[in-house]
Design a protein around this motif. Structure first.
Motif, PDB file in Angstrom:
ATOM      1  N   THR A  77       0.814  -1.302   0.166  1.00 36.77           N
ATOM      2  CA  THR A  77      -0.070   0.133  -0.061  1.00 36.77           C
ATOM      3  C   THR A  77       0.758   1.202   0.199  1.00 36.77           C
ATOM      4  O   THR A  77       1.701   1.292   0.927  1.00 36.77           O
ATOM      5  N   VAL A  79       1.276   4.980   0.364  1.00 37.65           N
ATOM      6  CA  VAL A  79       0.545   6.210   0.754  1.00 37.65           C
ATOM      7  C   VAL A  79       1.268   7.662   0.636  1.00 37.65           C
ATOM      8  O   VAL A  79       2.459   7.627   0.821  1.00 37.65           O
ATOM      9  N   VAL A 195       3.441   0.835   2.923  1.00 39.83           N
ATOM     10  CA  VAL A 195       3.075  -0.039   4.116  1.00 39.83           C
ATOM     11  C   VAL A 195       2.756  -1.229   3.632  1.00 39.83           C
ATOM     12  O   VAL A 195       2.228  -1.549   2.442  1.00 39.83           O
ATOM     13  N   VAL A 201      -3.482   1.604   8.067  1.00 35.76           N
ATOM     14  CA  VAL A 201      -2.889   2.966   7.383  1.00 35.76           C
ATOM     15  C   VAL A 201      -3.622   4.024   8.163  1.00 35.76           C
ATOM     16  O   VAL A 201      -2.722   5.030   8.365  1.00 35.76           O
ATOM     17  N   THR A 204      -1.428   4.642  11.148  1.00 32.32           N
ATOM     18  CA  THR A 204      -0.168   5.216  10.567  1.00 32.32           C
ATOM     19  C   THR A 204      -0.263   6.548  10.463  1.00 32.32           C
ATOM     20  O   THR A 204       0.777   7.547  10.882  1.00 32.32           O
ATOM     21  N   ARG A 220      -3.702   6.911  -1.551  1.00 36.12           N
ATOM     22  CA  ARG A 220      -3.527   5.614  -1.241  1.00 36.12           C
ATOM     23  C   ARG A 220      -3.832   4.785  -2.215  1.00 36.12           C
ATOM     24  O   ARG A 220      -4.747   4.769  -2.834  1.00 36.12           O
TER      25      ARG A 220
END
Length: 280
Positions: A77, A79, A195, A201, A204, A220
């Motif tokens: 992922t 971000v 990630v 997320v 985070t 994202r």
């Protein structure tokens, strides 16, 4: 500080005391370990120390698992975070130098601090020497900066900065993310990090937001890593290493030099090859 309904439920089950220790590693808390006792003074000093150690070991294990998941994942992922905080060390340096700073990589040192590598952008309004001086003066005066060293000052200047305080980069790395890039301007910054696919997320972003004035999740995206064929990797490695280097590398590998604990020391591998330890 325990809510009354929880106390009543605990007493009803014969519990009289509770010890809660954080699962934390290098400043990042991943959760807590809670232990209950049927005695009012249920934990002596030795038990407290042992449980605190357990919390630290658990925090280290969580961090290691997250990093392993990220390294081995086929998909990650990505971000993108926009942060606004004029007090961040790299934002202050960009403002004083009148140059954008670009993060090309960040490496956790292992004991908490993160080593960052930043390049200096161009500007028509200030000289390069003035920009160097501004970066040096600004970062040397910042409590979050532990060390600074210019790797090169000509042909795309590059500076190595070790940050030890609560910064977005250190927070992301502490949560097991990999920071791929970041751009720092005079008032804000944009960071791009990978990630693990099962990473949280939201938490985070909240962790980063706790260190700055304002954080926005700009993007994202789930991305798939293109696997590199083994043969292609070997060919690439063969081009970069000499025959002697490959011999040393393979000997060290087969001698368990890269295991933990090591099966052979550098001196033992060197003796096997008939070379000095420094040469090895």
């Amino acid at each position: 500080r325990v809510p009354r309904p929880v106390r009543r439920a605990a007493f009803g089950r014969g519990l009289r005391s509770c010890l809660v220790v954080p699962m934390a590693y290098q400043g990042t808390t991943y959760g807590v370990v809670s232990v209950y006792s049927g005695q009012e003074e249920g934990f002596d000093a030795e038990e407290r120390a042992g449980l605190e150690t357990l919390g630290r070991v658990a925090g280290f294990a969580v961090r290691a698992i997250r990093q392993e998941d990220l390294l081995a994942a086929d998909t990650v992922t990505e971000v993108t975070l926009d942060v606004r905080d004029e007090t961040l060390p790299f934002v202050r340096a960009a403002r004083e130098a009148d140059r954008e700073l670009s993060l090309s990589g960040a490496v956790p040192r292992g004991d908490g601090p993160v080593v960052c590598y930043l390049s200096l952008g161009d500007s028509e309004d200030s000289s390069t020497d003035d920009a160097f001086a501004a970066v040096d003066a600004t970062l040397a005066d910042d409590e979050a900066v532990a060390d600074l060293r210019w790797i090169r000052r000509e042909d795309d200047p590059l500076v190595q900065v070790t940050v030890a305080g609560e910064t977005p980069v250190a927070t992301l790395v502490g949560r097991g993310a990999t920071v791929g890039a970041a751009e720092y301007g005079p008032r804000s910054a944009r960071l791009v990090a990978d990630v693990a696919p099962d990473g949280d997320v939201r938490r985070t972003v909240e962790a980063v937001d706790a260190t700055v004035a304002e954080t926005t999740l700009a993007a994202r995206e789930e991305t798939t890593r293109a696997p590199e064929p083994v043969e292609a990797f070997r060919d690439s490695l063969a081009e970069r290493l000499t025959d002697r280097q490959r011999t040393v590398l393979r000997t060290a590998y087969l001698s368990d030099y890269f295991e933990s604990p090591r099966g052979s020391t550098a001196e033992e591998v060197a003796d096997t090859l008939g070379i000095a330890g420094a040469t090895m």
